[in-house]
Design a protein around this motif. Sequence first.
Motif, PDB file in Angstrom:
ATOM      1  N   GLU A 121       0.834  -1.208   0.000  1.00  0.00           N
ATOM      2  CA  GLU A 121       0.000   0.000   0.000  1.00  0.00           C
ATOM      3  C   GLU A 121       0.867   1.256   0.000  1.00  0.00           C
ATOM      4  OE1 GLU A 121      -3.074   0.343  -0.540  1.00  0.00           O
ATOM      5  OE2 GLU A 121      -3.226   2.485  -0.071  1.00  0.00           O
ATOM      6  N   GLY A 128      -4.118  -5.929  -4.372  1.00  0.00           N
ATOM      7  CA  GLY A 128      -5.486  -5.862  -3.872  1.00  0.00           C
ATOM      8  C   GLY A 128      -5.750  -7.020  -2.919  1.00  0.00           C
ATOM      9  N   THR A 129      -6.896  -6.948  -2.268  1.00  0.00           N
ATOM     10  CA  THR A 129      -7.276  -8.063  -1.388  1.00  0.00           C
ATOM     11  C   THR A 129      -8.463  -8.793  -2.008  1.00  0.00           C
ATOM     12  OG1 THR A 129      -8.680  -6.549  -0.166  1.00  0.00           O
ATOM     13  CG2 THR A 129      -6.504  -6.969   0.758  1.00  0.00           C
ATOM     14  N   CYS A 151      -4.308 -11.536  -0.125  1.00  0.00           N
ATOM     15  CA  CYS A 151      -3.948 -10.347  -0.891  1.00  0.00           C
ATOM     16  C   CYS A 151      -3.168 -10.793  -2.120  1.00  0.00           C
ATOM     17  CB  CYS A 151      -3.130  -9.360  -0.052  1.00  0.00           C
ATOM     18  SG  CYS A 151      -1.498  -9.940   0.397  1.00  0.00           S
TER      19      CYS A 151
END
Length: 397
Positions: A121, A128-129, A151
């Motif tokens: 991040e 992304g998760t 993730c």
Amino acid sequence: MFSVKKQVNMSVPRSTVFDCIVLGAGIQGSFTAYHLAKNHKKTLLLEQFPLPHSRGSSHGQTRIIRRAYGEDFYTNMMEESYQLWAELEKESGIQLYRKTGVVVIAPTGNEEFELICKNMEERQMSWGTLTQEEFMKKYPGFLLKAGEVVCCDHDGGVLSADKALRAVQEQFKTMGGVIRDGEKVTHIQPGRVVTVTTASHVFETEKLVITAGPWAQKVLSPLGLELPLKTLRINVCYWKEKIPGGSGLLQNIPTFLGVNLNGEEHEVYGLPSQEYPGLFKICFHGGNEADPEERELQDKPNKIDDIQILCNFISQYLPDLHPKPAVIEQCMYTNTPDCNFILDYHPVHKNIVIGSGFSGHGFKLSPLVGKILCELSIGKQPLYDLKPFCISRFKTQ
Ligand SMILES: Cc1cc2nc3c(=O)[nH]c(=O)nc-3n(C[C@H](O)[C@H](O)[C@H](O)COP(=O)(O)OP(=O)(O)OC[C@H]3O[C@@H](n4cnc5c(N)ncnc54)[C@H](O)[C@@H]3O)c2cc1C
Ligand SMILES: O=C(O)[C@@H]1CCCCN1
């Protein structure tokens, strides 16, 4: 055997003093030699076995590449490593990196998982998760348990390991580097000029880089250095479908890393089918201690039943696979206590540089490791903070 005995009297003329000798032509030594040659250094790469061979850590067809690390220094280093991989692909004309994405699966609240997400991040990486439902929809055939989170490092993928090793060695030779395989180094005489003896030759060099993989301690002990290295035999397991070609759902297995699943300390990982059609590479990140000289000799009881752990994992998470491995191959890890690499000078002999302890995760970073080891040996300040990799973090000798 590595010895401290007298040298063979077969000296080559003084004119053949090398700028640098690299001991060990695994992926780390080969990339070091490649960068030295790029820097116009007269470089000799010595390898004990005829190449290619499967006795060390760099053989096999696949390795994971990812930025998804809990330690931010590895994530940072991967930036340049990706660039260097692309450079080698361009120079050799061979595709070495296949982008598949790498998913990390862990129980909710897992510390390493949280750190990985934080790193991705903060660096605005492509990531992304996925919820448990989204994951299982995307990868049918892969069952997650309640409370497990996922993730994805979208740029992660698979490196073609054997091809990469060949490509970097070829590029080294193209730039004028010399590789001598089947030349085991049996003696090193430190000094302003280092003398390196093999069974058939005596070489001289201004600088020496030691990248001996699981043989590192055998090479370093006679140089008065004891490092806390553990060499492990790794079972590389391949699994087949219960019904070959069955549902077709398994064709969609992601490149994955399972961290502390089932409340266990260990990690398991897997890659999509590549080396053997219909077989999936799913392995335990660890193994039992073994001497690389007698890798398959199991005269002590195994501390870890890695294959049984994998069989249990397959039964629970990938029930469409046969829960017994169809093929098992061997490889070696060389682990440090903290699983971080060793990239440093010999504490006494400053014209000897050591690259070791890659702890089962060094392949993806090898282009940059090679660059750093080259820089250390030519006296150029590397761009990275090498504190996590220094020898003084251990109580040596
Ligand atoms: C099963 C497995 C899976 C892995 N998966 C991944 C992954 O997914 N991603 C990743 O990034 N990394 C992965 N790794 C780790 C990575 O492959 C290693 O970190 C890397 O290959 C280490 O390379 P090396 O050059 O240090 O060692 P090696 O490849 O062992 O090279 C050392 C060389 O030195 C030579 N040598 C030793 N002593 C002498 C001597 N006296 N004279 C001359 N030559 C000598 C040896 O013969 C050998 O060829 C994995 C490793 C294994 C085993
Ligand atoms: O370096 C890697 O990405 C993998 C993780 C899983 C174990 C083997 N090495």
